[in-house]
Design a protein around this motif. Structure first.
Motif, PDB file in Angstrom:
ATOM      1  N   MET A   1       3.355   7.092   0.964  1.00 51.74           N
ATOM      2  CA  MET A   1       2.566   8.010   1.898  1.00 51.74           C
ATOM      3  C   MET A   1       1.110   7.488   1.981  1.00 51.74           C
ATOM      4  O   MET A   1       0.754   7.212   3.046  1.00 51.74           O
ATOM      5  CB  MET A   1       2.291   9.223   0.982  1.00 51.74           C
ATOM      6  N   TYR A   2       0.522   6.921   1.114  1.00 58.82           N
ATOM      7  CA  TYR A   2      -0.906   6.500   1.121  1.00 58.82           C
ATOM      8  C   TYR A   2      -0.648   4.848   2.034  1.00 58.82           C
ATOM      9  O   TYR A   2      -1.264   4.522   2.509  1.00 58.82           O
ATOM     10  CB  TYR A   2      -1.404   5.784  -0.230  1.00 58.82           C
ATOM     11  N   LEU A   3       0.572   4.195   1.997  1.00 57.88           N
ATOM     12  CA  LEU A   3       0.489   2.989   2.383  1.00 57.88           C
ATOM     13  C   LEU A   3       1.208   3.237   3.874  1.00 57.88           C
ATOM     14  O   LEU A   3       1.905   2.162   4.306  1.00 57.88           O
ATOM     15  CB  LEU A   3       1.587   2.140   1.679  1.00 57.88           C
ATOM     16  N   ILE A   4       0.894   4.195   4.526  1.00 57.64           N
ATOM     17  CA  ILE A   4       1.274   4.436   5.963  1.00 57.64           C
ATOM     18  C   ILE A   4       2.832   4.253   6.126  1.00 57.64           C
ATOM     19  O   ILE A   4       3.237   3.652   6.895  1.00 57.64           O
ATOM     20  CB  ILE A   4       0.429   3.769   7.041  1.00 57.64           C
ATOM     21  N   ASN A   5       3.754   4.924   5.307  1.00 63.63           N
ATOM     22  CA  ASN A   5       5.026   5.256   5.107  1.00 63.63           C
ATOM     23  C   ASN A   5       5.679   3.657   5.138  1.00 63.63           C
ATOM     24  O   ASN A   5       6.785   3.353   5.518  1.00 63.63           O
ATOM     25  CB  ASN A   5       5.426   5.856   6.462  1.00 63.63           C
TER      26      ASN A   5
ATOM     27  N   ASP B   1       5.416   0.826   6.607  1.00 61.91           N
ATOM     28  CA  ASP B   1       5.445   0.541   8.049  1.00 61.91           C
ATOM     29  C   ASP B   1       4.965  -0.624   8.232  1.00 61.91           C
ATOM     30  O   ASP B   1       3.920  -0.822   8.824  1.00 61.91           O
ATOM     31  CB  ASP B   1       5.272   1.532   9.168  1.00 61.91           C
ATOM     32  N   ILE B   2       5.529  -1.854   7.660  1.00 64.53           N
ATOM     33  CA  ILE B   2       5.048  -3.258   7.777  1.00 64.53           C
ATOM     34  C   ILE B   2       5.265  -4.205   8.948  1.00 64.53           C
ATOM     35  O   ILE B   2       6.504  -4.135   9.166  1.00 64.53           O
ATOM     36  CB  ILE B   2       5.481  -3.820   6.188  1.00 64.53           C
ATOM     37  N   ASP B   3       4.597  -4.986   9.347  1.00 64.52           N
ATOM     38  CA  ASP B   3       5.217  -5.767  10.372  1.00 64.52           C
ATOM     39  C   ASP B   3       5.893  -6.965   9.927  1.00 64.52           C
ATOM     40  O   ASP B   3       5.910  -7.361   8.831  1.00 64.52           O
ATOM     41  CB  ASP B   3       3.883  -6.149  11.419  1.00 64.52           C
TER      42      ASP B   3
ATOM     43  N   PHE C   1       4.590 -10.165   7.839  1.00 62.70           N
ATOM     44  CA  PHE C   1       4.335 -10.078   6.569  1.00 62.70           C
ATOM     45  C   PHE C   1       5.219 -10.803   5.577  1.00 62.70           C
ATOM     46  O   PHE C   1       4.815 -11.270   4.637  1.00 62.70           O
ATOM     47  CB  PHE C   1       3.952  -8.611   5.945  1.00 62.70           C
TER      48      PHE C   1
ATOM     49  N   TYR D   1       5.837  -4.727   0.008  1.00 61.21           N
ATOM     50  CA  TYR D   1       4.519  -4.567   0.148  1.00 61.21           C
ATOM     51  C   TYR D   1       3.735  -4.003  -1.101  1.00 61.21           C
ATOM     52  O   TYR D   1       2.671  -4.542  -1.390  1.00 61.21           O
ATOM     53  CB  TYR D   1       4.160  -3.998   1.636  1.00 61.21           C
TER      54      TYR D   1
ATOM     55  N   ALA E   1     -12.788 -11.573  -2.792  1.00 64.72           N
ATOM     56  CA  ALA E   1     -11.931 -10.475  -2.216  1.00 64.72           C
ATOM     57  C   ALA E   1     -11.491 -10.435  -0.869  1.00 64.72           C
ATOM     58  O   ALA E   1     -10.472 -10.427  -0.242  1.00 64.72           O
ATOM     59  CB  ALA E   1     -12.658  -8.949  -2.323  1.00 64.72           C
TER      60      ALA E   1
ATOM     61  N   GLN F   1      -5.445  -8.851  -1.469  1.00 62.52           N
ATOM     62  CA  GLN F   1      -5.069  -7.679  -0.914  1.00 62.52           C
ATOM     63  C   GLN F   1      -4.098  -7.800   0.449  1.00 62.52           C
ATOM     64  O   GLN F   1      -3.508  -6.888   0.699  1.00 62.52           O
ATOM     65  CB  GLN F   1      -6.116  -6.590  -0.658  1.00 62.52           C
ATOM     66  N   PHE F   2      -4.344  -8.979   0.824  1.00 61.21           N
ATOM     67  CA  PHE F   2      -3.403  -9.281   1.950  1.00 61.21           C
ATOM     68  C   PHE F   2      -2.964 -10.841   2.226  1.00 61.21           C
ATOM     69  O   PHE F   2      -3.840 -11.679   1.705  1.00 61.21           O
ATOM     70  CB  PHE F   2      -4.001  -8.848   3.305  1.00 61.21           C
TER      71      PHE F   2
ATOM     72  N   TYR G   1      -3.567 -14.157   7.744  1.00 58.24           N
ATOM     73  CA  TYR G   1      -4.111 -13.205   8.479  1.00 58.24           C
ATOM     74  C   TYR G   1      -5.659 -13.750   9.058  1.00 58.24           C
ATOM     75  O   TYR G   1      -5.825 -12.906  10.012  1.00 58.24           O
ATOM     76  CB  TYR G   1      -3.986 -11.655   8.012  1.00 58.24           C
TER      77      TYR G   1
ATOM     78  N   PRO H   1      -1.318  -6.227   7.982  1.00 60.77           N
ATOM     79  CA  PRO H   1       0.074  -6.087   7.683  1.00 60.77           C
ATOM     80  C   PRO H   1       0.776  -4.988   8.179  1.00 60.77           C
ATOM     81  O   PRO H   1       2.083  -5.017   8.332  1.00 60.77           O
ATOM     82  CB  PRO H   1       0.411  -6.245   6.063  1.00 60.77           C
ATOM     83  N   PHE H   2       0.064  -3.860   8.491  1.00 60.09           N
ATOM     84  CA  PHE H   2       0.729  -2.637   8.755  1.00 60.09           C
ATOM     85  C   PHE H   2       1.101  -2.904  10.474  1.00 60.09           C
ATOM     86  O   PHE H   2       0.463  -3.467  11.008  1.00 60.09           O
ATOM     87  CB  PHE H   2      -0.022  -1.372   8.749  1.00 60.09           C
ATOM     88  N   ARG H   3       2.493  -2.302  10.828  1.00 60.64           N
ATOM     89  CA  ARG H   3       2.782  -2.380  12.191  1.00 60.64           C
ATOM     90  C   ARG H   3       2.042  -1.402  13.075  1.00 60.64           C
ATOM     91  O   ARG H   3       1.665  -0.352  12.649  1.00 60.64           O
ATOM     92  CB  ARG H   3       4.321  -1.921  12.112  1.00 60.64           C
TER      93      ARG H   3
END
Lengths: 221, 272
Positions: free
Chosen positions: A1-5, A7-9, A12, A21, A146, A152-153, A157, B48-50
């Motif tokens: 929920m917090y992680l926007i469902n 929905d990872i590209d 990643f 993720y 950081a 964190q990523f 990127y 990383p989010f789509r």
């Protein structure tokens, strides 16, 4: 929920070697808290002595300076370690899933991570002592790490020049190695080379500048 | 208490704060460099989010507008954060022994609290300007901005921030440990106020928490004006911010009176 469902590209998984993720960010968050607390307390050791008025006595004693810093690091290790266990517990509740990890590579990864925190703390400490400031110096370093070290990523990127700047920190490589071990269960020990080289450079520079700054400390004030 | 003496107290407090707080380098780091670096980190954390059509993110943030979403979030958060700092630094007033002097003078205590809060806002306003410029650099399409709504909303948010800051200062009157304010209002306000994560994806309990911060309503107003998406929820947020802020003024007054009584009962000859 917090992680926007979740929905990872697709990039990643290529960058991180895993599509989990949640585990990726929880490991990053844990190591970030741990490294900040390790670096902060080791680096502040000498300036705290100076502020409390015990630095003079310390410098006059024939004790080993490396021994002093290592003692500080060990004391900090079990304090930060206790913090880490709490975060780990909540991480497991939140959905942290570790694959079967090779014990020896994990141990090597942890040791190298500690080494790089220690090496960076020595340099950070000498900057603090030189500038007589802890607040600005430490917070600036921690906001930079950081952004650049990949807590964190995935660092891929970042634009190329920011990635290149991130490579001057041994922490970046150590994080990559330890996370690789934890996340995918595999690690290549050849990746340990830059960590050891950079740490040796940082420790040498840290010890040298500390000695010089200590010498000038009482002449200036 | 006439208007002249109110203004006199207000300007005296602003001048005092200015002399206390402008200390060279620290301002540059804490107000510009760290927020900018933190903003960049957050921006890359969202990478990383789509984002494409049909993704979960595109349902809550208009497509391709993540930098604008985050920047507007940080911009408004920084406004509220500058006034939180006024309350955070309140303990210096006690430690320095100046608080009892203020209480002993016939100066209006409300003007004293608002003076602190207003100064804090202006202390951070140049940073606010830098962030605003960044916003418009990232903003590719300025035509969608509803300027007629955005500008008055920004003024309203500044007033609401000052009121919020004064309330937190009044809360600080009860305890020596104003460091507490920092822990309550740094991360929770940023997380639940919807700076980085759209409140639309929060679970119910988090939405409930987010409604406690004026930051949440302010973000609805600013983002609505930026995307020219002014619907019924926008008007509700506007009403909530105006009514809420008016209530907070009354709360501040009440807390101030209670804190003074509390200090008289619990304090000794030096009051605190």
């Amino acid at each position: 929920m917090y992680l926007i469902n979740g929905d990872i590209d697709s990039k990643f998984a290529i960058y991180s070697g895993s599509d989990d993720y949640l585990t990726y960010v929880i490991i990053g968050g844990m190591l970030s808290i741990f490294s900040v607390s390790m670096m902060m307390n080791v680096s502040r050791a000498l300036i705290t002595e100076w502020r409390e008025g015990t630095l003079e006595a310390l410098l006059l004693s024939p004790s080993s300076r490396s021994g002093y810093f290592l003692g500080n690091a060990v004391q900090q290790l079990y304090r930060s370690g206790a913090e880490l266990l709490v975060v780990l517990f909540f991480g497991l509740l939140a959905g942290l899933r570790l694959p079967s990890v090779h014990f020896i590579s994990l141990l090597v990864g942890i040791l190298l991570f500690l080494l790089s925190c220690y090496a960076m703390a020595l340099v950070l400490g000498s900057i603090m002592l030189y500038t007589r400031d802890t607040f600005i110096v430490q917070n600036t370093l921690f906001t930079i790490t950081a952004l650049l070290c990949g807590f964190q990523f995935p660092r891929q990127y970042l634009p190329d020049y920011l990635q290149a700047i991130g490579e001057i920190f041994p922490l970046t490589y150590a994080l990559q190695l330890l996370r690789g071990t934890l996340l995918t269960g595999e690690s290549r020990l050849i990746d340990a080379l830059p960590i050891i080289l950079l740490s040796v450079v940082y420790i040498t520079v840290g010890q040298w500048t500390n000695r010089r700054i200590e010498r000038g400390l009482f002449e200036r004030f | 208490m006439n208007l002249h003496s109110l203004w006199f107290t207000l300007s005296a407090e602003i001048t005092k704060q200015h002399r206390n707080r402008v200390k060279g380098r620290a301002v540059f780091f804490s107000l510009l460099l760290w927020p900018a670096l933190t903003f960049l980190t957050t921006y890359f954390t969202m990478q990383p989010f789509r984002t494409g059509a049909g993704s979960a993110l595109s349902k809550v943030i208009p497509d391709g507008r993540i930098p604008l979403f985050l920047l507007s979030g940080y911009l408004v958060f920084q406004l509220y954060w500058t006034v939180v700092q006024a309350a955070w630094l309140f303990e210096q007033e006690r430690k320095g022994g100046t608080l009892e002097v203020v209480f002993l003078t016939p100066a209006s205590k409300m003007a004293f609290l608002y003076g602190r809060s207003i100064y804090s806002l202006f202390h951070g306003i140049w940073m606010f300007a830098c962030f605003s410029i960044l916003t418009f650099i990232f903003l590719a399409d300025a035509t969608t901005v509803n300027w007629g709504a955005l500008l008055p909303v920004l003024v309203l948010i500044m007033i609401s921030a000052v009121i919020w800051g004064a309330l937190l200062c009044a809360i600080s009157l009860f305890s020596r440990d104003s460091g507490l304010i920092y822990y309550i209002f740094q991360a929770p306000m940023e997380l639940f106020g919807g700076v980085r994560i759209p409140p639309a994806v929060f679970p119910a309990w988090a939405t409930g928490l987010s409604l406690l911060f004026p930051l949440t309503y302010s973000l609805v107003l600013v983002r609505g004006a930026l995307y020219d998406n002014i619907g019924i929820s926008w008007w509700w947020a506007l009403g909530a911010l105006i009514v809420g802020s008016s209530c907070l003024v009354i709360c501040t007054r009440y807390l101030l009176v209670r804190a003074e009584q509390h200090a008289r009962v619990k304090g000794n000859w030096t009051l605190f």
